[in-house]
Motif scaffolding. Structure first.
Motif, PDB file in Angstrom:
ATOM      1  N   ASP A 121      -3.775   4.025  14.471  1.00  0.00           N
ATOM      2  CA  ASP A 121      -3.913   3.401  13.153  1.00  0.00           C
ATOM      3  C   ASP A 121      -4.809   2.193  13.371  1.00  0.00           C
ATOM      4  O   ASP A 121      -4.391   1.205  13.965  1.00  0.00           O
ATOM      5  CB  ASP A 121      -2.496   3.019  12.684  1.00  0.00           C
ATOM      6  CG  ASP A 121      -2.437   2.321  11.333  1.00  0.00           C
ATOM      7  OD1 ASP A 121      -3.317   1.500  11.038  1.00  0.00           O
ATOM      8  OD2 ASP A 121      -1.467   2.588  10.593  1.00  0.00           O
ATOM      9  N   ASN A 126      -8.755  -4.004   3.894  1.00  0.00           N
ATOM     10  CA  ASN A 126      -8.403  -3.933   2.484  1.00  0.00           C
ATOM     11  C   ASN A 126      -9.712  -3.722   1.749  1.00  0.00           C
ATOM     12  O   ASN A 126     -10.569  -4.602   1.742  1.00  0.00           O
ATOM     13  CB  ASN A 126      -7.712  -5.215   2.048  1.00  0.00           C
ATOM     14  CG  ASN A 126      -6.361  -5.356   2.733  1.00  0.00           C
ATOM     15  OD1 ASN A 126      -5.726  -4.350   3.078  1.00  0.00           O
ATOM     16  ND2 ASN A 126      -5.940  -6.574   2.954  1.00  0.00           N
ATOM     17  N   TYR A 384       4.594  -3.818   1.521  1.00  0.00           N
ATOM     18  CA  TYR A 384       3.787  -3.367   2.659  1.00  0.00           C
ATOM     19  C   TYR A 384       4.683  -2.596   3.646  1.00  0.00           C
ATOM     20  O   TYR A 384       4.309  -1.546   4.168  1.00  0.00           O
ATOM     21  CB  TYR A 384       3.214  -4.637   3.296  1.00  0.00           C
ATOM     22  CG  TYR A 384       2.268  -4.469   4.443  1.00  0.00           C
ATOM     23  CD1 TYR A 384       1.164  -3.634   4.361  1.00  0.00           C
ATOM     24  CD2 TYR A 384       2.453  -5.206   5.620  1.00  0.00           C
ATOM     25  CE1 TYR A 384       0.285  -3.525   5.420  1.00  0.00           C
ATOM     26  CE2 TYR A 384       1.572  -5.111   6.680  1.00  0.00           C
ATOM     27  CZ  TYR A 384       0.491  -4.266   6.583  1.00  0.00           C
ATOM     28  OH  TYR A 384      -0.375  -4.172   7.632  1.00  0.00           O
ATOM     29  N   ASP A 388       4.642   1.278   5.011  1.00  0.00           N
ATOM     30  CA  ASP A 388       4.572   1.630   6.427  1.00  0.00           C
ATOM     31  C   ASP A 388       5.700   2.579   6.830  1.00  0.00           C
ATOM     32  O   ASP A 388       5.502   3.467   7.667  1.00  0.00           O
ATOM     33  CB  ASP A 388       4.582   0.363   7.299  1.00  0.00           C
ATOM     34  CG  ASP A 388       3.171  -0.002   7.745  1.00  0.00           C
ATOM     35  OD1 ASP A 388       2.349   0.926   7.916  1.00  0.00           O
ATOM     36  OD2 ASP A 388       2.888  -1.198   7.921  1.00  0.00           O
ATOM     37  N   GLN A 412       0.542 -10.185  12.541  1.00  0.00           N
ATOM     38  CA  GLN A 412       1.488  -9.263  11.899  1.00  0.00           C
ATOM     39  C   GLN A 412       2.591  -8.810  12.850  1.00  0.00           C
ATOM     40  O   GLN A 412       3.280  -7.826  12.581  1.00  0.00           O
ATOM     41  CB  GLN A 412       0.743  -8.054  11.335  1.00  0.00           C
ATOM     42  CG  GLN A 412      -0.168  -8.434  10.186  1.00  0.00           C
ATOM     43  CD  GLN A 412      -0.651  -7.227   9.389  1.00  0.00           C
ATOM     44  OE1 GLN A 412       0.009  -6.205   9.309  1.00  0.00           O
ATOM     45  NE2 GLN A 412      -1.820  -7.358   8.788  1.00  0.00           N
TER      46      GLN A 412
END
Ligand code: ARG
Length: 656
Positions: A121, A126, A384, A388, A412
């Motif tokens: 990933d 964005n 978010y 996920d 993150q």
């Protein structure tokens, strides 16, 4: 062949005599830092002896060395110092192994015996905002890991988990409805959408700043009062108070400069008649944009239609950057893809007793973690994290994932800790999850890299600049050549492109990804040192040897002469070439491409030592067999550099 693995496999069962868990110490068998300690060295006797009563590490090392049988490919083991075991490969064995590489397209790297389905990933911008320097790291680190895993024989899926459902779309939709320049949109919709995004952002910032100014002024006043009192009462010998004073002063300074830059920005906007009238017309612009996002998420027909119209344009725009960077994805399933699945995810978590209501929101309290993970907000919106979770379920159930790598900014890391803990409790216990986290790119001032005027650096312009700078260097070098320039204009441009893009990628990959690094054009494009350019030069140099000697590389490989590693520098080079396999394996385990850059740098250095060694004449070697052997070493070096760089997404050129 992975030599390191072969050694570890022999040692592990022997170590089992002294520990229940040999795998925990086996990693202490490594390549030696210094050739005088052999080719590999094992340090595990020390920690093992420490756990056993009355056993001296050195004696234990001797016992281990006696028990392990490596006689088929190593010299007798040597125990040194307090208990190091030094391992030296047999000369004829190393020669034979190197010889085998000559005809091996995989350069000694075998295909894994336990292939996994790995989802990488990465990149995941964005969309609807132009890509900027902040997107570089995930894209480049992700791509390198993707390539390495694939080469090792894993079934890899590169998935660009783009942010295509976030608040930025509300901003664009609002901009589109109120500020659209029709003509510009007809000409280039992406450029116009990006302008609208920036415009709405700028106006929102303006009002936010305007509201912050009084608060900030207030804060400064209070701090100044505090300072005054402190200064009046301070006892000069009180170190603690002195420190406090200093801190206060620096806090005030910081706040003041923040205020000044904020005020400057405000004035700048107000002086622009057009912007100012827009700002006056929409004091609530931030909320209005949020409302547009909410409407989109609620399925409002008009907004959904606009979103459907904008998204392909946004994707086209990022594709341009990926094409330039030579980065490819197998899937681009953005956040929007998972929206229909989110309600079920929350329902399932509730049903399994994992999610509970807390202050109107639905939260998961994962075992061992303090903070809860919110999966549905008070207003009903999913988060978010919910997306996920749905993504993981999809990747396991539809894509059969065994392992997922998230190449995402270290900021993150808390999100991923919570996510991974939740996922384990949700039942995906066999899935390997790894946050491949990375630090920030800094400017020379050690703050996040920005343009001189303080804006974010666009990714495309960064690439342009790098290629431009590389072009200047390539041209200068070419013109300085002893026998005059060799390259035509097209070649110069091609080389500049490889050097420029390679330089940027390499500079990013060579750092331990967890750290921040300072972006420095001069260092990054230097001919010497740990740079892509240095490696590219080493490659071109070998190609030059073949050109000069009029040697056909293919034909060379079929010659029936034996490779010999007589000189020290030949042996060291050959050993390094044979370490390609173990290097890639370590990259794959830890998702750390810098292991590969380190390896290549060392390889290029060893090649340089070999090539400059008076005892290692290549083209001028007197004996034909020796000459062939050395040419084969050159050939292997070039192949490994070329291949290694290609796994980092970096191209080579035959001439530079
Ligand atoms: N779009 C996100 C951001 O820009 C990164 C997404 C990373 N991938 C993920 N599965 N969360 O912050």
């Amino acid at each position: 062949m992975n030599i390191l693995d072969a050694l570890r496999i022999r040692f592990e069962p022997v170590l089992a005599e002294w520990t229940d868990d040999p795998s925990s110490v086996i990693e202490m068998l490594k390549a030696s830092q210094d050739a005088k300690f052999g080719d590999y060295q094992a340090n595990f006797a020390m920690p093992l002896a420490a756990k056993l009563e009355g056993v001296k590490p050195r004696d234990l090392a001797v016992q281990i060395a006696d028990k392990v049988d490596l006689s088929d490919f190593c010299e007798p083991l040597e125990v040194a110092g307090p208990g190091f075991i030094n391992i030296k490969l047999k000369q004829d064995w190393l020669e034979g192994l190197t010889q085998q590489l000559v005809a091996d397209e995989r350069l000694g790297v075998s295909v894994t015996e336990s292939p996994q389905k790995v989802i990488v990933d990465f990149s995941a911008p964005n969309v609807a905002k132009p890509m900027h320097v902040g997107h570089l790291r995930s894209s480049v680190i992700g791509d390198a890991n993707y390539r390495v895993l694939k080469f090792l024989g894993h079934a890899v899926v590169g998935d660009n988990h783009i942010g295509d459902w976030g608040t930025q779309f509300g901003m664009i939709i609002f901009g589109y409805k109120h500020f659209l320049d029709e003509e510009a949109f007809q000409q280039s919709s992406v450029t116009e959408l990006a302008r609208l995004y920036r415009l709405v952002n700028q106006l929102s910032d303006y009002h936010a700043n305007k509201n912050t100014v009084p608060t900030l002024q207030n804060e400064i006043e209070q701090l100044e009062d505090k300072l005054k009192t402190l200064e009046e009462t301070i006892d000069q010998s009180d170190k603690k108070a002195q420190k406090q004073l200093k801190k206060l002063k620096s806090d005030i300074g910081e706040r003041k400069s923040e205020l000044t830059s904020m005020q400057e920005k405000l004035v700048e906007l107000e002086q622009n008649e057009d912007l100012n009238s827009k700002a006056i017309a929409f004091p609530e612009i931030a909320r209005l944009a949020r409302d547009e996002t909410a409407k989109l998420h609620a399925g409002d027909a008009e907004n959904l239609e606009l979103w459907k119209q904008f998204l392909p344009e946004c994707l086209d725009a990022i594709q341009v950057v990926y094409d330039r960077l030579d980065i490819h994805f197998d899937l681009t399933l953005g956040e929007s893809y998972y929206q229909p699945m989110l309600a079920d995810v929350v329902a399932d978590l509730k049903q399994k007793g994992l999610a509970q209501e807390s202050q109107g929101a639905i939260c998961v309290f994962a075992e061992g973690l303090k903070a809860p993970s919110i999966v549905q907000k008070q207003d009903g919106a999913f988060t978010y994290a919910t997306t996920d979770l749905a993504t993981i379920k999809y990747r396991v159930e539809e894509l059969n994932a065994d392992r997922i790598l998230y190449v995402v900014d270290s900021r993150q890391s808390e999100h991923f800790q919570l996510l991974f803990a939740t996922v384990k409790q949700w039942g995906f216990t066999d899935l390997e999850l790894q946050h491949v986290s990375f630090g920030t790119i800094l400017g020379k001032n050690k703050r996040p890299y920005k343009t001189r005027s303080g804006d974010t650096v666009g990714l495309e312009s960064l690439l342009d600049e790098s290629i431009q700078r590389a072009y200047t260097i390539v041209t200068k070098n070419d013109e300085a050549k002893r026998d005059g320039p060799e390259l035509n204009e097209t070649e110069r441009q091609q080389i500049a492109e490889s050097v420029g893009l390679g330089g940027i990628k390499y500079a990013d990959l060579k750092h331990n990804r967890d750290s921040d690094y300072v972006f420095d054009w001069d260092k990054m494009l230097a001919n010497r040192g740990d740079t892509a350019t240095y490696m590219q030069y080493a490659y071109a140099r070998v190609c030059g040897i073949f050109r000069k000697g009029n040697i056909d590389r293919e034909a060379l490989r079929t010659e029936q002469s034996l490779l010999q590693l007589t000189e020290e520098s030949e042996r060291a080079l050959a050993l390094q070439i044979n370490r390609y396999s173990e290097t890639l394996e370590s990259v794959a385990i830890e998702a750390r491409p810098n292991y590969l850059t380190n390896y290549l740098f060392e390889l290029a250095n060893l090649f340089s030592t070999f090539y400059n060694d008076e005892n290692c004449q290549v083209l001028k070697a007197e004996d034909k067999e020796v000459k062939t052997s050395r040419l084969l070493l050159c050939d292997l070096t070039a192949s490994v550099i070329e291949h290694g760089l290609s796994l980092l997404g970096i191209r080579t050129c035959e001439r530079m």
